[in-house]
Scaffold this motif. Structure first.
Motif: not given
Lengths: 367, 252
Positions: B162-163, B238
């Motif tokens: 994940d980011p 994002e």
């Protein structure tokens, strides 16, 4: 640019890997269940089977003449259990094989006869039927002689019993259980273990280190050897402590058994490496491993003697690797033989092992 | 002689299929060098040849001046390798795994210090399967550093993360790089290539299409008169996600 092309040190890597491969196995529930729990359960069952002795179960129809001396003699025998019930019930039980036979003493039908003993048996249990028939014939012969007043018959039977150790089922089954455990560990552990290591890229990650592939395989084998020795120890100690498994030469036999286990496992590991090379994944490994292990469990005298197998099957059954192992173990346990007598079987095991390692070297793939 | 890695006319074929088709590139000491390309471009094959895990069909690969084909054992000593999946024994804890790898590299390490480097000291007694995706990759990086390598190879280190975990891993990679280790990584993420890599090789169908820095790539493209059709947004989704969930590293 100066460079030193030093050979990588494999000794330390071998021992440390063996330690951790062993540790990993002890934490694997499958190793515990198949390697240690199953043998304990099996040995306990074998020990309990050995406890009972052969008996004949004889039915006496209620309402028949039960007070005559012949019935009284039958009832006195320690190896006979009698049961009184209506004749039709008893016949049903004989057909089902639950009763060995029915004995009914009938009053004389002719002038010169004292009694007629009517014996009823069934094909359901041929061995027990034969036992009942010969037992009744014996009683009849003796009674006839007494009634005829013969005190000194011309043919005498003299019975001598040679003192010997009473062999129980556990004495036969425990060596088989050791072989069974070794073969299971070597086959299932190695094949499924290596396939997993390949698929999860664990082997590949190890090949990126300066440790050689052969060192990794040897450490794998070494760790299985430790597990197998512990299995043998566990089975032997359980057998000795709980069921008084007989070691003819005490500690010497014990040590000899451990030596045989090491040789056996090394040979069986060859099968494991060969199968791990043939199988691409778990799905193809299952049938392959069973193809090798099942016939051996059935034909190698693991849990029952191979003497009753048909003649054409005997040469095969007697030359399987597990047969060699079982025969070698029984040579020094049940037969009380010397370790030197196991050498032909050890050579047979090593020959199988050599063949398998050769095939494995041809089929084994690292990826 | 300043190249730490030098690949010349490298070819790898499997039967009729050519996985790597005559590529050449150099990596300078201290660089983060990225191989960018879609799945099946030949990135992993190229990496595994440099890692001595695959043999080459033709061409030459030198790592620290040593030919991988002639002296694989000497190369293995000098490199660290992270594979696509976290390839570790499931029944050994992190300390035990590092200890085992130290023996396999024939070096002596303090496993706990290595775990501290990648912020996993409180997971020392855990198994790899108990770690999150990012923690697994951090542990994997720690395992590449055991033998104090000159170069480490990371194969798609942030795929599936994940980011937050990706940003955390990038920081980890930069930290390792600052300590003097050259890093070669593969990726199919443009942002990862742009933000993390000093230099890039763009690879497709077994060939290298272009080598250079991310900035020169863009400059070259613009100088050809290229114009992006959509207006650049001042922020994207994002940025929103990171702003809401916190750019601070939450990952254990």
């Amino acid at each position: 640019m100066k460079k030193i092309y030093k050979k990588p040190n494999q000794i330390r890597a071998f021992f440390v890997m063996m330690k951790y491969f062993f540790l990993a196995q002890t934490r694997n529930p499958a190793t515990f269940a198949f390697g240690f729990l199953f043998p304990v359960v099996f040995i306990s069952i074998f020990g309990l089977i050995g406890g009972s002795t052969q008996t004949l179960n004889i039915g006496l129809p209620s309402g028949s003449n039960l007070n005559n001396p012949i019935v009284q003699t039958i009832k006195k025998q320690s190896y006979i259990k009698t049961q009184e019930a209506p004749r039709t019930d008893l016949e049903k039980q004989v057909k089902q094989g639950k009763l060995s036979g029915i004995i009914e003493v009938q009053a004389a039908k002719q002038a010169q006869t004292a009694y007629t003993i009517k014996v009823t048996t069934s094909q359901a249990n041929i061995q027990e039927a034969a036992g009942v028939n010969s037992f009744v014939r014996g009683i009849a012969d003796q009674t006839n002689l007494e009634l005829a007043g013969v005190t000194n018959p011309p043919v005498k039977v003299e019975q001598t019993e040679i003192s010997g150790r009473k062999l129980r089922y556990i004495d036969f089954a425990l060596p088989g259980q050791i072989g069974f455990s070794l073969l299971s560990t070597a086959l299932f552990g190695t094949v499924f273990g290596l396939i997993y290591l390949k698929k999860a890229l664990i082997l590949k990650r190890m090949f990126a280190t300066p440790t050689k592939a052969m060192t990794i395989l040897l450490a794998q084998g070494g760790s299985r050897l430790i597990v197998a020795l512990l299995q043998t120890l566990l089975i032997l100690i359980l057998g000795i402590v709980l069921f008084k498994f007989y070691l003819p030469h005490g500690w010497l036999t014990f040590v000899e058994l451990l030596v045989l286990s090491v040789i056996g496992l090394i040979a069986f590991l060859g099968f494991g490496y060969f199968m791990a090379g043939l199988a691409n994944d778990e799905n193809s490994a299952g049938p392959l491993v069973n193809l090798v292990s099942l016939p051996q469990f059935l034909l190698s005298g693991t849990f029952f003697s191979t003497e009753n197998l048909p003649n054409w099957l005997q040469p095969i059954a007697n030359n399987l690797p597990l047969s060699y192992f079982n025969m070698a173990v029984r040579k020094i346990t049940t037969e009380g033989g010397d370790f030197s007598q196991t050498i032909p079987y050890i050579l047979g095991l090593l020959a199988w092992g050599a063949l398998m390692y050769f095939l494995a070297s041809r089929t084994f793939r690292w990826e | 002689m300043s190249n730490i890695i030098s690949v010349t006319n490298l070819i790898k074929t499997y039967g009729n299929f050519t996985a790597v088709d005559g590529i050449s590139f150099n990596v300078q000491p201290g660089e983060i060098f990225g191989i960018l390309g879609p799945n099946g471009a030949g990135k992993t094959t190229t990496l595994e040849i440099m890692e001595t895990l695959k043999t080459l069909t033709s061409g030459e690969v030198l790592i620290d001046g040593i030919n991988v084909q002639d002296h694989p054992w000497e190369v293995k000593r000098r490199i660290g390798v992270q594979l696509q999946s976290s390839a570790f024994y499931p029944e050994l804890n992190l300390i035990e795994l590092l200890d085992m790898f130290a023996a396999m590299y024939d070096v002596h390490i303090k496993p706990m210090d290595m775990l501290k480097e990648v912020e996993l000291e409180d997971k020392a007694k855990n198994y790899v399967k108990q770690l999150s995706g990012g923690q697994k990759q951090r542990f994997s990086i720690a395992s590449t550093l055991i033998n104090q390598p000159k170069v480490i190879f990371l194969d798609e280190p942030t795929t599936g993360l994940d980011p937050q975990a990706r940003i955390h891993l990038w920081e980890m990679v930069r930290k390792v790089n600052k300590s003097g280790v050259t890093i070669v990584l593969t990726t199919h993420y443009m942002d990862e290539a742009e933000q993390l890599c000093d230099r890039l090789a763009i690879m497709d169908k077994g060939k290298i299409l272009k080598t250079g820095t991310p900035k020169t790539f863009i400059k070259d493209l613009l100088s050809q008169g290229f114009k992006k059709e959509a207006k650049p947004e001042p922020a994207n989704l994002e940025d929103v996600f990171l702003n809401l969930t916190g750019r601070a590293l939450r990952e254990g």
